[in-house]
Design a protein around this motif. Structure first.
Motif, PDB file in Angstrom:
ATOM      1  N   ALA A 172       0.853  -1.189   0.000  1.00  0.00           N
ATOM      2  CA  ALA A 172       0.000   0.000   0.000  1.00  0.00           C
ATOM      3  C   ALA A 172       0.885   1.235   0.000  1.00  0.00           C
TER       4      ALA A 172
ATOM      5  N   GLU B 285      -5.207   3.218   1.860  1.00  0.00           N
ATOM      6  CA  GLU B 285      -5.042   2.015   1.050  1.00  0.00           C
ATOM      7  C   GLU B 285      -4.631   0.830   1.923  1.00  0.00           C
TER       8      GLU B 285
ATOM      9  N   ARG C 236      -7.753  -0.470   3.561  1.00  0.00           N
ATOM     10  CA  ARG C 236      -8.588  -1.209   2.605  1.00  0.00           C
ATOM     11  C   ARG C 236      -8.000  -2.580   2.294  1.00  0.00           C
TER      12      ARG C 236
END
Length: 225
Positions: free
Chosen positions: A33, A38, A41
């Motif tokens: 990431a 991010e 997620r």
């Protein structure tokens, strides 16, 4: 096999970390990431055991990312290991948010690999320089924040206080068992009970609690590099 998600904004660093970790037979990188959102997620999607998080963003952003990672709504939360520099603003906030530890970015490859394994086992990693920073912050905040931790300290038995003191000293479960002449399974049970009683998510938060509550006193003279 321990799965790792790498989260750093530096692409070359991501490549280097992946090469290092995947050279180990017991570690695998499941994703990368470039920033905190991010990482959150991908962590929810990939369910890594460890998130190796670059802590060089703003202190607020890093703390919030840690908090979101360790409070996963579904399934087990990852252990978060921060890579930090001497200039990071709030190691204390990240620890309280649930980070499993800090490691300086100038750590050696062997130190990084060892830290990932230690955190995966549920233990704590905090590099010496950042320990000094943490002690300084605890000293400055304890007068404000110690009343509530002190109340929770009263819920612990004498043996649980002994175990928490040893945890705050950085001892592993095996070392605590040897020190207190009890079985490792008993230590594990005590640690679990302690975390429940004080409302901590892991050993690092328990260490912070031990300092805040006054159970463990920061050294009066701490040498700074």
């Amino acid at each position: 096999m321990t799965s790792v998600l790498i989260a750093t904004g530096q692409s070359l660093q991501r490549v280097g970390l992946r090469m290092l970790l995947e050279s180990q037979p017991d570690l695998t990188v499941v994703g990368e990431a470039a920033h905190g959102p991010e990482a959150v997620r991908l962590s929810a999607l990939l369910r890594p055991d460890i998130v190796l998080l670059d802590g060089r963003g703003s202190g607020t952003d890093t703390v919030e990312t840690v908090r979101r990672l360790v409070h996963a709504p579904d399934g087990p939360a990852p252990h978060v290991l921060l890579l930090t520099t001497s200039d990071d603003a709030d190691p204390y906030g990240a620890l309280r948010a649930g980070a499993a530890g800090h490691l300086r970015e100038d750590a050696t490859a062997d130190e990084l690999v060892a830290a990932v394994r230690v955190v995966a086992a549920g233990d704590v990693v905090v590099s010496p320089g950042l320990t000094r920073a943490l002690i300084d912050v605890v000293r400055s905040r304890r007068a404000i924040e110690s009343s509530v931790p002190g109340n929770r300290l009263g819920t612990l038995t004498g043996r649980e206080r002994d175990v928490l003191t040893a945890v705050a000293s950085g001892d592993s479960n095996a070392e605590i068992a040897d020190r207190l002449s009890i079985a490792p399974t008993t230590v594990k049970s005590h640690v679990s009970n302690i975390l429940t009683k004080i409302g901590a998510r892991g050993r690092v938060q328990a260490v912070v609690f031990a300092y805040e509550s006054g159970l463990v006193r920061p050294p009066q003279h701490v040498l700074h590099a």
